[in-house]
Motif scaffolding. Structure first.
Motif, PDB file in Angstrom:
ATOM      1  N   TYR A 195      -4.719   2.170  18.797  1.00 24.44           N
ATOM      2  CA  TYR A 195      -5.184   0.787  18.887  1.00 24.44           C
ATOM      3  C   TYR A 195      -4.317  -0.017  19.844  1.00 24.44           C
ATOM      4  O   TYR A 195      -4.820  -0.766  20.691  1.00 24.44           O
ATOM      5  CB  TYR A 195      -5.176   0.178  17.487  1.00 24.44           C
ATOM      6  N   VAL A 196      -3.005   0.159  19.736  1.00 29.22           N
ATOM      7  CA  VAL A 196      -2.069  -0.583  20.595  1.00 29.22           C
ATOM      8  C   VAL A 196      -2.369  -0.331  22.073  1.00 29.22           C
ATOM      9  O   VAL A 196      -2.289  -1.246  22.898  1.00 29.22           O
ATOM     10  CB  VAL A 196      -0.610  -0.195  20.266  1.00 29.22           C
ATOM     11  N   LYS A 197      -2.749   0.888  22.393  1.00 28.04           N
ATOM     12  CA  LYS A 197      -2.997   1.243  23.790  1.00 28.04           C
ATOM     13  C   LYS A 197      -4.225   0.535  24.361  1.00 28.04           C
ATOM     14  O   LYS A 197      -4.388   0.499  25.579  1.00 28.04           O
ATOM     15  CB  LYS A 197      -3.149   2.754  23.921  1.00 28.04           C
ATOM     16  N   MET A 213       3.104  -7.152  13.611  1.00 29.20           N
ATOM     17  CA  MET A 213       2.819  -5.718  13.716  1.00 29.20           C
ATOM     18  C   MET A 213       3.443  -5.131  14.968  1.00 29.20           C
ATOM     19  O   MET A 213       3.954  -4.009  14.947  1.00 29.20           O
ATOM     20  CB  MET A 213       1.309  -5.477  13.684  1.00 29.20           C
ATOM     21  N   MET A 214       3.422  -5.884  16.057  1.00 30.75           N
ATOM     22  CA  MET A 214       4.037  -5.389  17.288  1.00 30.75           C
ATOM     23  C   MET A 214       5.556  -5.312  17.159  1.00 30.75           C
ATOM     24  O   MET A 214       6.187  -4.389  17.692  1.00 30.75           O
ATOM     25  CB  MET A 214       3.648  -6.292  18.463  1.00 30.75           C
ATOM     26  N   ALA A 215       6.149  -6.257  16.441  1.00 29.46           N
ATOM     27  CA  ALA A 215       7.595  -6.201  16.216  1.00 29.46           C
ATOM     28  C   ALA A 215       7.948  -4.954  15.410  1.00 29.46           C
ATOM     29  O   ALA A 215       8.926  -4.251  15.714  1.00 29.46           O
ATOM     30  CB  ALA A 215       8.070  -7.460  15.488  1.00 29.46           C
ATOM     31  N   ALA A 216       7.132  -4.672  14.390  1.00 25.92           N
ATOM     32  CA  ALA A 216       7.361  -3.473  13.589  1.00 25.92           C
ATOM     33  C   ALA A 216       7.116  -2.211  14.416  1.00 25.92           C
ATOM     34  O   ALA A 216       7.846  -1.216  14.292  1.00 25.92           O
ATOM     35  CB  ALA A 216       6.443  -3.490  12.364  1.00 25.92           C
ATOM     36  N   TRP A 217       6.104  -2.258  15.262  1.00 25.42           N
ATOM     37  CA  TRP A 217       5.801  -1.129  16.141  1.00 25.42           C
ATOM     38  C   TRP A 217       6.963  -0.852  17.097  1.00 25.42           C
ATOM     39  O   TRP A 217       7.362   0.295  17.292  1.00 25.42           O
ATOM     40  CB  TRP A 217       4.524  -1.413  16.915  1.00 25.42           C
TER      41      TRP A 217
END
Length: 242
Positions: A195-197, A213-217
């Protein structure tokens, strides 16, 4: 990582709440294809369509949840019926023993009722899906009574029941569920990576949840946290439990 049934129950309850946060309605899903690990969910089209990776991420959540509950309810329903047929369950004539038998009979009836709401159907719609999830949660939660036998002092009647549950595969079923839940958490991370991609820089900053979520990623990709902990963090964010 937490061990024992408490971990399983917590995760299942989290999954129930998480699925209720997903956008609705969604297109019909074939029951058979869910159980086989495939899906007929159609991607959104048009100007307001979300990235295909997002569809896959939501799809993984739904399919994983359905697979877990179907496996759990079918397995424990059979175990409960086998325990009720075990002669040892009738070795004590007491009111307390009748309570144990009644609890098992109710579980057999209620779990079968939930399964029958879904398995014979050709398709899920948004209403039947969420009703199934809610009912499955309520029935699965009742197993906590028997799970508590692992750690609490037992009456003679409870000991008989616990011995019969172990004899007929309760612990093995529990272990299989741990395995499936752990696999689900790992798959959730893999789907989130896809999904991130699909996201642009702006989409990664669109709201607080996405930023979290991006910080955790980013912490996960820097090996600052484990895959399991990252999956748990995804659940926390979606459930507003920060």
């Amino acid at each position: 990582m937490l061990k024992g049934t408490t971990y399983l129950v917590i995760i299942l309850l989290l999954l129930i709440q998480l699925i209720s946060c997903l956008p609705r309605p969604f297109s019909s899903v074939s029951v058979d294809s869910i159980l086989l690990g495939t899906t007929t969910i159609s991607p959104s089209v048009g100007e307001n369509a979300v990235p295909s990776g997002h569809n896959s991420f939501e799809e993984a959540l739904r399919k994983g949840l359905l697979n877990i509950f179907n496996l759990d309810l079918q397995g424990t329903n059979k175990i409960a019926k086998d325990v009720l047929a075990d002669p040892s369950m009738y070795s004590i004539d007491s009111e307390a023993m009748q309570e144990e038998l009644s609890a098992l009979r109710k579980y057999v009836t209620d779990s079968k009722e939930v399964l029958n709401k879904v398995l014979p159907a050709d398709h899920f719609d948004s209403n039947t899906f969420f009703l199934f999830v809610k009912d499955a949660q309520n029935v699965a939660h009742r197993l906590s009574r028997f799970h508590s036998f692992k750690i609490n002092p037992l009456t003679p009647e409870q000991q008989v029941t616990w011995d019969a549950l172990k004899k007929h595969g309760f612990l093995e079923c529990d272990e299989e569920m741990h395995k499936r839940v752990n696999e689900y958490l790992r798959d959730l991370v893999d789907e989130f990576e896809k999904y991130v991609k699909t996201l642009s820089a702006a989409e990664k900053e669109k709201d607080k949840d996405m930023k979290d979520m991006m910080a955790a990623w980013n912490a996960y990709t820097k090996n600052e946290t484990s895959k399991t902990k990252f999956a748990q963090r995804l659940l926390q964010i979606n459930l507003k439990l920060q």
